[in-house]
Motif scaffolding. Structure first.
Motif, PDB file in Angstrom:
ATOM      1  N   LEU A 734      -6.541   0.827  -2.291  1.00  0.00           N
ATOM      2  CA  LEU A 734      -5.701   0.127  -1.324  1.00  0.00           C
ATOM      3  C   LEU A 734      -6.106  -1.335  -1.200  1.00  0.00           C
ATOM      4  O   LEU A 734      -5.248  -2.230  -1.119  1.00  0.00           O
ATOM      5  CB  LEU A 734      -5.791   0.826   0.030  1.00  0.00           C
ATOM      6  N   ASP A 737      -4.786  -3.235  -4.156  1.00  0.00           N
ATOM      7  CA  ASP A 737      -3.341  -3.424  -4.094  1.00  0.00           C
ATOM      8  C   ASP A 737      -2.951  -4.522  -3.112  1.00  0.00           C
ATOM      9  O   ASP A 737      -1.999  -5.272  -3.346  1.00  0.00           O
ATOM     10  CB  ASP A 737      -2.679  -2.104  -3.690  1.00  0.00           C
ATOM     11  N   ARG A 749      -0.337   1.733  -3.424  1.00  0.00           N
ATOM     12  CA  ARG A 749      -0.520   1.699  -1.973  1.00  0.00           C
ATOM     13  C   ARG A 749      -0.063   3.013  -1.328  1.00  0.00           C
ATOM     14  O   ARG A 749      -0.738   3.567  -0.468  1.00  0.00           O
ATOM     15  CB  ARG A 749       0.242   0.514  -1.391  1.00  0.00           C
TER      16      ARG A 749
END
Length: 1264
Positions: A734, A737, A749
């Motif tokens: 995450l 991203d 994500r």
């Protein structure tokens, strides 16, 4: 006659023995046990106590404790009867007291009293170094007599004992007794001689050693004394064996100039060799020495027989073969089948297992057993020899009997059918030098020859072509050759030889697993190699790595600390050996440390990791291993660094600065799942630096560098990872991203957030839930220097508790010496805020606030750790909702979390937890729907906010919002009576005040009382002679000031136990009302005006034209309420006077005084007559304007004001409670209609109201 011994030689040897004894607690305990077994019962208790006192002196790090313990031990020993144990303890005391001469004398007393015990159990090494060099005559006599007894047996016999007749055995036994007696008698004689040398000192005249004493015995008609040079006599009597083995005291011949650097004469080398003593390179382990035949050192003839057996492994070729070619038949032990046992000499067979020895050990009784079998016998609780039934002095087994083990290996070679032709040779005649060197290693008893042979083998290996290595490998990997190398490690003191031997074994072991099997068959071999490494032979570490000993044994041998030192100080290569090893020692250190950390206990792992992290040079070396050519070393480095970071987070800064992460990205898809998870966890910990910009730089490296897509690799692994592994992978994915401006849709994500929420909702796996909540919280992105999340500190700051945050940051900066540029700090702060908004937005927006459902599930868990982390994560995200655009998600958060936050705020006793829940509630009350949902909890929330308003500015603001929104103030504010005390015996309660949980009351009879919670009386004191009319606390100085009609002001010091008077001020006027500042007191005297009294004794009268009724003092401004309804402000600095309210004439002859004044938040509250329908008027202190009034109908006599409420006390015994904001009455408190309210005060938190009445009662009321 043997050479004379000097006092310096004696002191040197005894000091060495005592130093080693003191440095080794295990050996010292063994010696103490041995002595105690010999003591009479009457001496056990006192000598045990003295022994413990000496141990205290040894172990203590305090010089004073050490000195006192030594004095006590010496004093006790002086009053104890002399015995071997007391002499031994006295020698330790003298050694610790730095008196080497006295220590040597005391130790020689032990040899004189118990020579047999001393030479066999207590100090065999010292006996060899000091005594045995003088006993060559005894050895010669013993060898001659033994040869006569065994003259009927051939030297080639493989089992001497089995071929003896009864007479020979009896004669040999009698000889052994005579030999023991000679050693004991002469040991006493020479102990006295050594003490005489010590007492004489270092004079010029040398004291000649005494003559050897021979006792008369039946088996020997010689009783004369032998004289002459012992060393010369040994040579002249043929003690240099035909196969070049030398025994007893040996003096080596002069070597050529190229061998001048070889070791000098090694007088007792063979005795130490056959008795399993450690080699001199490990002299600190000398205490483990034990003779193969415990009763005496092995005699020369015994060794001749043993060595002649060893020579059977070397045979000349038949006459038909080329001269000078030697055939070596060396076979592996594994080639022997069980049928061979029947043909083996019985000396080679264990009496317990009935199998040929694999790891023989010889006990002190002279019997030899297989190590595993006798260890099992001892583990069953037996402490005797299985054959002789004699008691064993120690349950610890001696080292391996290498002499017997080599004889067995040679016998196996001669008695095993090989696949080669009997006349074949291992190598062509051109390799004769190598064959001779191998033979020397296997059979030679001349240390220098064996050492030279090792160097020859190394040279041959280095000069040989790669194709020839396989042929040499077959020659060098046979068990007899490997055992010869091991004996070289045990006996050599030449560092070059030792390092060469280790390198050869390492090279052989890396190519042939049988070498490792041979070395690991005997535990003591591994221990020896470990000891070599610990003594500084770094190359031995590579061999230890190949042997792969159990992790538990490595930890017990304290190897991890030496591995860390190797990483800090070790050499990077072994070029000086002129021999390239297949692995560097520091590489082996990294691999072994990783192995140990993965397998040892949590406690050991934590201790080792802390040790590594404390040495930056070690961390840098491990970081360099991240770029190693071998994948195994890179993974091992990651494993170590990860544990160091988790244990001591500040080292992550060194790692982040030095590490080249591209090399790890290249292997991320190659390694197994376990290793891949460690690398990902390492990455996720590395981006927890205290600078957001640095974290983003590392994330960019991870995202953009590397041959393959890091994000794709993480996604594939995330989809198949176990539940407890997923959060770490999802968190890193995450962050990668969101590094750039995120797209509206991203598979990375979506998968990452889905994984986090799935783990949060997985109640069957609490570990996954905790990991997911911690990962979400870490996405906040703020960390300390040591990598700890600052989420809690920052959220507390946002909740108004800034002191906790400031204190934490200052502490962190001081601890780590952090100094940052202001501009950099501001930029980093902006970057952190931008990152926080970005991450929070995508977390809460996913599936319309689904993350709040996951957090709510964690909040109802019984797991305290999970509950706490979810609460922190929920608080952060709810707070962020107030900063983000409203997309309807607040409603979802409110439905999931509001009840829990209200519950925490109402019930939790921890101020910080309540502040965090208040932060979440503050986000909810910003919207109408939130206020409606909180309507049922308003009273409880207001109560909590009142408690927090002193420490949090947010609590104060929330109070304003909730008070304005709530229509019925009476529902918000309600009081209940807490306690009541009747003090009518002391008259009226004229004055009350509160300070730090205590209540102080002044009474009309001059008494002052101190009360605790619930009006529990702490102290009652009466030093005033008349009524106490005023009590004031100066909080800055923690002093209580009391004014009385007796014309004195008393200053009291406040403590936990109560108060005590420390100063009395005479003021010459009665005091009716008093206020106090730092160095002055203002009070109303009997006449007109206000008296200003300074503590230096000066005084003056102010406002003398007014008849003042009440006073208030705030920030140098004195406010006077007068008899004529007027109110004045006097500036005590300038003396200027301002008129706030003008006076009025008496109405129908009745005065209209101002009875009470209170100043709060820039407003002056004045209680007086109801001329215009308002008994209490509110004035602005800045411009004297009237801003409001309280239309009470009571005749107000006293008043108290809090942040939200105004309390009015009347002369009819009632108290009215008014809301400050709305100026409306909310409650009436009934005390007693027949009494008057004379005084009131609020406690520090403004939650408790204290009331004093005219009938002598004290009441407390609390907000309910």
């Amino acid at each position: 006659m043997s050479t004379a011994t000097t006092s310096s030689q004696i002191i040197e040897q005894t000091t060495l023995f005592l130093s080693e004894t003191i440095s080794q607690p295990h050996h010292r305990r063994h010696l103490h046990t041995t002595f105690l077994q010999k003591l009479p019962p009457t001496l056990l208790k006192p000598l045990t106590f003295i022994s413990q006192t000496v141990e205290t002196a040894i172990s203590s790090s305090s010089p004073s404790v050490r000195a006192s313990s030594l004095r006590l031990a010496e004093s006790l020993l002086s009053s104890t009867p002399t015995n071997p144990f007391s002499s031994f303890l006295l020698s330790l005391v003298h050694h610790l007291s730095r008196r080497p001469l006295d220590a040597s004398l005391a130790l020689l007393d032990v040899f004189e009293a118990e020579p047999s015990l001393s030479r066999l159990e207590i100090a065999p090494f010292l006996f060899q170094e000091l005594f045995l060099v003088h006993f060559a005559t005894i050895l010669e006599w013993y060898d001659g007599r033994r040869s006569e007894i065994l003259s009927g047996l051939g030297l080639e016999s493989m089992s001497i004992l089995s071929e003896m007749d009864g007479g020979q055995a009896a004669a040999l036994k009698e000889l052994e007794r005579g030999y023991e007696g000679l050693l004991e008698d002469n040991c006493r004689v020479f102990a006295r001689y050594f003490k005489q040398v010590l007492r004489r000192g270092g004079g010029e005249e040398m004291i000649l050693p005494p003559k050897i004493v021979f006792r008369e015995c039946e088996s020997d008609d010689r009783s004369t004394l032998w004289e002459g040079d012992d060393e010369q006599r040994i040579k002249s009597h043929g003690f240099e064996s035909p196969n070049r083995r030398q025994y007893g005291v040996v003096k080596l011949k002069e070597k050529e100039k190229e061998k001048e650097k070889e070791k000098e004469t090694y007088q007792t080398w063979l005795i130490q060799r056959d008795s399993q003593s450690c080699h001199p390179f490990l002299q600190s382990e000398y205490h483990q020495t034990s003779f193969s035949i415990k009763s005496h050192p092995p005699s020369p003839s015994i060794r001749i027989r043993k060595t002649s057996r060893k020579r059977h492994c070397l045979t000349r070729q038949s006459s038909g073969e080329k001269s000078g070619s030697i055939m070596v038949s060396c076979v592996d032990d594994s080639s022997m089948d069980d049928s061979t046992t029947a043909n083996a000499p019985k000396d080679f067979v264990c009496p317990i297992t009935a199998r040929i020895f694999d790891d023989p050990v010889t006990l002190e009784t002279g019997q030899t057993y297989e190590r595993s079998a006798i260890q099992e016998w001892l583990d069953l609780g037996n402490l005797t020899c299985p054959i002789t039934r004699h008691n064993l002095l120690s349950p610890d087994l001696p080292k391996t009997n290498y002499v017997l083990k080599r004889l067995i290996a040679t016998w196996r070679d001669r008695n095993t059918t090989t696949t080669t032709s009997p006349t074949s040779v291992i190598a062509p005649p051109s390799d004769g030098e190598l064959q001779l060197a191998i033979a020397e290693v296997c059979t030679s008893e001349i240390l220098l020859d064996a050492e030279a042979a090792v160097l020859k083998i190394q040279r041959c290996w280095k000069e040989a072509e790669s194709a020839d290595h396989q042929m040499m490998l077959e020659m060098l990997t046979k068990p007899p050759v490997i055992n010869g190398f091991v004996e070289m490690l045990l006996n050599s003191v030449d560092e070059t030889v030792l390092r060469t031997t280790v390198c050869l074994l390492t090279e052989l072991g890396s190519r042939d697993g049988n070498v490792v099997a041979t070395l690991t068959r005997v535990d003591s071999d591994v221990e020896c190699i470990v000891q070599l490494f610990k003594k500084g032979l770094h190359e031995a570490l590579v061999l230890v790595y190949l042997l792969r000993p159990p992790v538990e044994s490595l930890v017990e041998m304290e190897l991890p600390g030496y591995l860390v030192d190797t990483l800090s100080n070790g050499r990077d290569n072994n070029d000086d050996l002129n021999f390239k090893m297949f692995m560097e020692p520091q590489t082996a250190a990294v691999l072994m440390l990783a192995q140990i950390l993965r397998s040892c206990s949590q406690e050991s792992s934590s201790r080792i990791s802390t040790s590594i992290a404390s040495k930056p040079s070690s961390i840098e070396r491990i970081v360099a291993a991240l770029q190693a050519p071998q994948t195994e070393e890179r993974v091992a480095a990651v494993s170590i660094l990860l544990r160091c970071i988790l244990e001591d987070g500040k080292c992550r800064n060194i790692v982040a600065h030095k590490a080249e992460l591209v090399s790890l990205l290249e292997i991320l898809f190659q390694v197994g799942d376990v290793e891949r998870l460690e690398i990902i966890h390492f990455f996720s910990e590395l981006v927890k630096l205290n600078r957001r910009n640095l974290n983003e730089n590392i994330l960019r490296t991870l995202k953009d560098e590397g041959t393959f897509s890091t994000m794709h690799t993480l996604l594939i692994y995330l989809q198949k990872a176990r539940a407890e592994q997923s959060p770490v992978v999802a968190g890193l994915l995450l962050q990668l991203d969101l590094l750039e401006e995120p797209r509206k849709m991203s598979i990375y994500r979506e998968e990452a957030i889905d994984a986090l929420i799935s783990c949060l909702r997985n109640s069957e796996c609490p570990a996954a839930q905790i990991s997911a909540a911690e990962t979400i919280l870490s996405l906040h992105g703020r960390f300390s220097y040591s990598g700890k999340s600052l989420s809690r500190a920052i959220l507390l700051k946002r909740a108004g508790l800034e002191k906790s945050y400031v204190a934490f940051m200052k502490r962190d900066q001081r601890r780590h010496h952090i100094s940052a540029n202001a501009q950099d700090t501001m930029e980093d702060e902006r970057a952190g805020e931008e990152w926080e908004r970005k991450v929070a937005f995508h977390l809460v927006s996913h599936e319309f606030g689904l993350v709040f459902e996951g957090l709510a599930q964690g909040l109802i868990s019984s797991n305290e750790e999970l509950n706490s982390v979810c609460f922190m994560a929920a608080t952060w995200l709810i707070y962020m909702l107030s900063l983000l655009p409203d997309t309807g998600i607040r409603g979802a958060a409110r439905v999931c979390l509001l009840d829990h936050f209200v519950s925490v705020f109402k019930s939790d006793k921890n101020v910080e937890e309540r502040a965090l829940s208040m932060l979440g509630l503050n986000s909810f009350i910003r919207h109408t729907e939130g206020l409606q949902d909180l309507a049922g909890h308003t009273k409880d929330i207001l109560k909590g906010l009142r408690e927090l308003k002193k420490s949090s500015s947010m609590a104060f603001e929330m109070l304003k919002v909730l008070s304005q929104e709530h229509d019925n103030s009476a529902d918000i504010w309600s009081h209940q009576e807490l306690s009541q005390e009747d003090c009518s015996i002391n008259g009226e309660v004229v004055a009350v005040t509160c300070f730090k949980g205590k209540i102080f009351s002044g009474h009309s009879d001059g008494t002052i009382k101190v009360w605790g919670p619930e009006l529990c009386l702490i102290q009652e004191i009466r030093e005033h002679t008349k009524a106490v009319t005023s009590l004031t606390v100066l909080q800055s100085m923690e002093k209580l000031y009391s004014g009385s009609v007796d014309r004195t002001v008393r200053i009291w010091s406040i403590s936990e136990e109560g108060i005590y008077c420390e100063q009395v001020e005479e003021v010459k006027d009665q005091i009716n009302n008093m206020v106090v500042a730092n160095n002055i007191a203002c009070f109303i005297p009997q006449g007109g005006g206000v008296k200003l009294h300074s503590w230096n004794g000066s005084s003056k009268l102010l406002n003398q034209n007014k008849n003042v009724k009440c006073l208030a003092l705030v920030q140098g401004k004195l406010y006077c309420g007068c008899q004529d309804t007027s109110i004045q402000e006097i500036d005590l600095v300038t003396g200027t006077l301002g008129n706030i309210q003008s006076g009025s004439k008496k109405l129908i002859g009745k005065a209209n005084p101002v009875y009470a004044l209170q100043v709060h938040d820039g407003l002056l509250y004045a209680a007086g007559p109801s001329l215009d329908g308002a008994n209490v008027k509110i004035w602005s202190t800045s411009n004297y304007s009237l801003v409001g009034s309280l239309p009470s109908t009571l005749d107000v006599r006293t008043m108290a004001v809090s942040s939200e409420l105004v309390y009015l006390g009347s002369k009819v015994g009632t108290v009215e409670v008014w809301c400050r904001k709305k100026l409306s009455r909310v409650e009436t408190l009934q005390t007693n209609l027949i009494s008057r309210i004379l005084c009131m005060a609020l406690d520090t938190n403004q939650d408790i109201l204290v009331v004093g009445t005219s009938d002598g009662r004290i009441q407390t009321w609390g907000l309910s």
